[in-house]
Design a protein around this motif. Structure first.
Motif, mmCIF file in Angstrom:
data_model
loop_
_atom_site.group_PDB
_atom_site.id
_atom_site.type_symbol
_atom_site.label_atom_id
_atom_site.label_comp_id
_atom_site.label_asym_id
_atom_site.label_seq_id
_atom_site.Cartn_x
_atom_site.Cartn_y
_atom_site.Cartn_z
ATOM 1 N N THR A 36 0.631 -1.462 0.102
ATOM 2 C CA THR A 36 -0.143 0.237 -0.103
ATOM 3 C C THR A 36 1.038 1.210 0.002
ATOM 4 O O THR A 36 0.347 2.045 -0.964
ATOM 5 C CB THR A 36 -0.566 0.070 1.744
ATOM 6 O OG1 THR A 36 -1.683 -1.756 1.460
ATOM 7 C CG2 THR A 36 -1.275 1.159 1.388
ATOM 8 N N PRO A 37 1.510 1.175 0.935
ATOM 9 C CA PRO A 37 2.975 2.643 0.820
ATOM 10 C C PRO A 37 3.397 2.603 -0.126
ATOM 11 O O PRO A 37 3.104 4.131 -1.147
ATOM 12 C CB PRO A 37 4.131 2.141 2.073
ATOM 13 C CG PRO A 37 3.102 1.439 2.779
ATOM 14 C CD PRO A 37 2.213 0.124 1.569
ATOM 15 N N ILE A 38 4.095 1.358 -1.563
ATOM 16 C CA ILE A 38 4.275 2.253 -2.499
ATOM 17 C C ILE A 38 3.396 2.508 -3.497
ATOM 18 O O ILE A 38 3.542 3.433 -3.974
ATOM 19 C CB ILE A 38 5.194 0.875 -3.030
ATOM 20 C CG1 ILE A 38 6.642 0.375 -2.348
ATOM 21 C CG2 ILE A 38 5.966 0.828 -4.074
ATOM 22 C CD1 ILE A 38 7.297 -0.427 -2.317
ATOM 23 N N ALA A 39 2.855 1.525 -3.486
ATOM 24 C CA ALA A 39 1.222 2.097 -4.213
ATOM 25 C C ALA A 39 0.088 3.421 -4.550
ATOM 26 O O ALA A 39 0.920 4.659 -5.046
ATOM 27 C CB ALA A 39 0.036 1.656 -4.458
ATOM 28 N N ASN A 40 1.046 4.363 -2.993
ATOM 29 C CA ASN A 40 0.290 5.871 -2.771
ATOM 30 C C ASN A 40 1.615 6.692 -3.274
ATOM 31 O O ASN A 40 1.013 7.672 -3.686
ATOM 32 C CB ASN A 40 0.199 5.736 -1.382
ATOM 33 C CG ASN A 40 -0.756 5.183 -0.708
ATOM 34 O OD1 ASN A 40 -1.901 5.327 -1.002
ATOM 35 N ND2 ASN A 40 -1.456 4.851 0.151
ATOM 36 N N VAL A 41 3.218 5.804 -3.115
ATOM 37 C CA VAL A 41 4.060 6.766 -3.607
ATOM 38 C C VAL A 41 3.416 7.144 -4.869
ATOM 39 O O VAL A 41 4.333 7.991 -5.545
ATOM 40 C CB VAL A 41 5.050 6.389 -3.136
ATOM 41 C CG1 VAL A 41 6.558 7.226 -3.954
ATOM 42 C CG2 VAL A 41 5.393 6.425 -1.761
ATOM 43 N N LEU A 42 3.983 5.886 -5.482
ATOM 44 C CA LEU A 42 3.691 5.856 -7.090
ATOM 45 C C LEU A 42 2.659 6.829 -7.660
ATOM 46 O O LEU A 42 2.485 7.664 -8.670
ATOM 47 C CB LEU A 42 3.311 4.336 -7.557
ATOM 48 C CG LEU A 42 4.739 3.270 -8.365
ATOM 49 C CD1 LEU A 42 4.097 2.271 -8.248
ATOM 50 C CD2 LEU A 42 5.315 3.969 -8.766
ATOM 51 N N ALA B 171 10.239 5.054 -7.292
ATOM 52 C CA ALA B 171 9.420 4.114 -6.362
ATOM 53 C C ALA B 171 8.500 2.904 -7.434
ATOM 54 O O ALA B 171 8.898 1.981 -6.323
ATOM 55 C CB ALA B 171 7.973 5.259 -6.240
ATOM 56 N N ARG B 172 8.875 2.990 -9.036
ATOM 57 C CA ARG B 172 8.700 2.473 -9.320
ATOM 58 C C ARG B 172 9.811 1.193 -8.928
ATOM 59 O O ARG B 172 9.772 -0.285 -9.313
ATOM 60 C CB ARG B 172 8.587 2.374 -10.926
ATOM 61 C CG ARG B 172 7.252 3.542 -11.262
ATOM 62 C CD ARG B 172 6.992 2.386 -12.833
ATOM 63 N NE ARG B 172 8.110 3.143 -13.403
ATOM 64 C CZ ARG B 172 7.911 4.827 -13.640
ATOM 65 N NH1 ARG B 172 7.158 5.767 -13.060
ATOM 66 N NH2 ARG B 172 8.440 5.259 -14.791
ATOM 67 N N LYS B 173 11.463 1.477 -9.092
ATOM 68 C CA LYS B 173 12.519 0.716 -8.923
ATOM 69 C C LYS B 173 12.182 -0.187 -7.804
ATOM 70 O O LYS B 173 12.386 -0.927 -7.730
ATOM 71 C CB LYS B 173 13.847 1.232 -8.855
ATOM 72 C CG LYS B 173 15.000 0.564 -9.423
ATOM 73 C CD LYS B 173 16.246 1.380 -9.400
ATOM 74 C CE LYS B 173 17.356 0.771 -8.381
ATOM 75 N NZ LYS B 173 18.745 1.420 -9.009
ATOM 76 N N LEU B 174 12.265 0.591 -6.350
ATOM 77 C CA LEU B 174 11.411 0.420 -5.241
ATOM 78 C C LEU B 174 10.625 -1.145 -5.199
ATOM 79 O O LEU B 174 10.508 -2.280 -4.768
ATOM 80 C CB LEU B 174 10.729 0.599 -4.686
ATOM 81 C CG LEU B 174 11.252 0.638 -3.005
ATOM 82 C CD1 LEU B 174 11.924 0.372 -2.396
ATOM 83 C CD2 LEU B 174 10.365 1.757 -2.108
ATOM 84 N N GLN B 175 9.979 -0.854 -6.157
ATOM 85 C CA GLN B 175 8.721 -2.435 -6.500
ATOM 86 C C GLN B 175 8.982 -3.506 -7.114
ATOM 87 O O GLN B 175 8.924 -3.932 -6.282
ATOM 88 C CB GLN B 175 7.132 -1.006 -6.907
ATOM 89 C CG GLN B 175 5.754 -2.202 -7.200
ATOM 90 C CD GLN B 175 4.919 -1.524 -7.585
ATOM 91 O OE1 GLN B 175 4.951 -1.110 -9.150
ATOM 92 N NE2 GLN B 175 3.556 -1.994 -7.268
ATOM 93 N N SER B 176 9.748 -3.432 -8.036
ATOM 94 C CA SER B 176 10.148 -4.075 -8.908
ATOM 95 C C SER B 176 11.145 -4.542 -7.748
ATOM 96 O O SER B 176 11.286 -6.033 -7.761
ATOM 97 C CB SER B 176 11.179 -3.745 -10.449
ATOM 98 O OG SER B 176 10.398 -3.034 -10.836
ATOM 99 N N LEU B 177 12.270 -4.132 -7.341
ATOM 100 C CA LEU B 177 12.954 -4.836 -6.341
ATOM 101 C C LEU B 177 12.255 -5.256 -5.278
ATOM 102 O O LEU B 177 12.432 -6.826 -5.043
ATOM 103 C CB LEU B 177 13.606 -3.626 -5.725
ATOM 104 C CG LEU B 177 15.148 -3.950 -4.213
ATOM 105 C CD1 LEU B 177 15.758 -5.006 -5.130
ATOM 106 C CD2 LEU B 177 15.809 -3.159 -3.598
ATOM 107 N N GLU C 259 17.018 0.428 -16.698
ATOM 108 C CA GLU C 259 16.289 0.925 -14.556
ATOM 109 C C GLU C 259 16.628 -0.825 -14.684
ATOM 110 O O GLU C 259 17.121 -1.827 -15.201
ATOM 111 C CB GLU C 259 14.974 0.775 -14.822
ATOM 112 C CG GLU C 259 14.771 2.431 -15.017
ATOM 113 C CD GLU C 259 12.894 2.561 -15.600
ATOM 114 O OE1 GLU C 259 12.209 1.166 -15.417
ATOM 115 O OE2 GLU C 259 12.294 3.700 -15.283
ATOM 116 N N GLY C 260 16.593 -1.461 -13.492
ATOM 117 C CA GLY C 260 16.730 -2.847 -13.098
ATOM 118 C C GLY C 260 17.714 -3.161 -12.099
ATOM 119 O O GLY C 260 17.920 -1.429 -11.452
#
Length: 258
Positions: free
Chosen positions: A56-62, A87-93, A219-220
């Motif tokens: 949820t926090p990452i979705a909100n940040v995005l 933020a997308r990078k953190l989500q992927s990680l 990215e990656g």
């Protein structure tokens, strides 16, 4: 063989001594197995908590980053775009780490079964066709009748990671996906016309968090190929990389046929 044993001789003979040692060994093994299962349960719970609490926090940040990109003044957009990218990078990680941790801890079990490779490859290639078209790349899926013993979901995940890398690191040209059956293994190839990989880096590509020199500007997080190797090994297969700098690269996923 069942891990069960009960002593029957209680005297000073060699047989009694052997029975006692065997009973102690099996008892210690049973305790170790229970402890190991307990640790796996703890890891399973921890992974589930991390996945749930961060989603949820990452979705909100995005979401808020996207709103900033759309509404902020022109001179602020590079910064908000960078925020959204990180933020997308953190989500992927987090997604990649959760998947690899589940595999390593035995939380997720691969269930290989006999089947054709074609439908799985078609689905994987279709996911990246729009991205390849945006870059002007030709994404080619060669028809195949090859079959193997594999887990469709997780093998598809591995193939998607290979295609993702090929599209990401190929500035122009084509990406080809193919499969061929041999006597013992079926081989899935993802080949590109990108810059290639130096020979000294080939053995390091499948290490966790390793990123080669050519990956610095893309990215990656360096987990995709590590996950590919884990999935391959979990099914009795393996993965290899072939490349010549300036002439592209080919990643081959080998899957057992029996």
């Amino acid at each position: 063989m069942r891990g069960e044993f009960q002593e029957e001789s209680f005297d000073e003979t060699l047989l009694s001594n052997l029975e006692t040692k065997l009973a102690h060994h099996l008892s210690a093994s049973a305790v170790s197995a229970r402890n190991l299962q307990g640790e796996r349960d703890k890891i399973k719970t921890l992974i589930a908590d991390i996945s749930h609490q961060t989603k949820t926090p990452i979705a909100n940040v995005l979401l808020y980053a996207q709103l900033l990109v759309e509404q902020c003044p022109e001179n602020c957009r590079p910064y908000t775009a960078a925020l959204a990218g990180q933020a997308r990078k953190l989500q992927s990680l987090i997604d990649a780490l959760v998947k690899t941790s589940r595999l390593e801890a035995g939380v997720l079990v691969l269930r290989p079964r006999p089947g054709p490779l074609g439908p799985m490859l078609e689905e994987a290639a279709a996911q990246f066709a729009p991205r390849a078209a945006e870059k002007g790349l030709e994404l080619v899926l060669e028809p195949t009748e090859a079959d193997a013993v594999f887990d469709p979901k997780w093998t598809g995940e591995a193939v998607c990671n290979l295609i993702d890398n090929a599209v990401k690191y190929t500035p122009s040209g084509r990406v080809a996906v193919s499969a061929r059956a041999y006597e013992l293994f079926a081989r899935v190839d993802v080949e590109d016309t990108g810059p290639g990989v130096p020979e000294e880096e080939l053995e390091k590509l499948f290490q966790r968090f390793y990123r080669g020199g050519a990956a610095d500007q893309a990215e990656g997080v360096g987990v995709g190929l590590y996950l590919v190797r884990q999935i391959a090994q979990g099914q009795g297969g393996y993965v290899k990389a072939f490349s010549r700098p300036g002439r592209g690269a080919r990643f081959s996923l080998f899957l057992p046929r029996n």
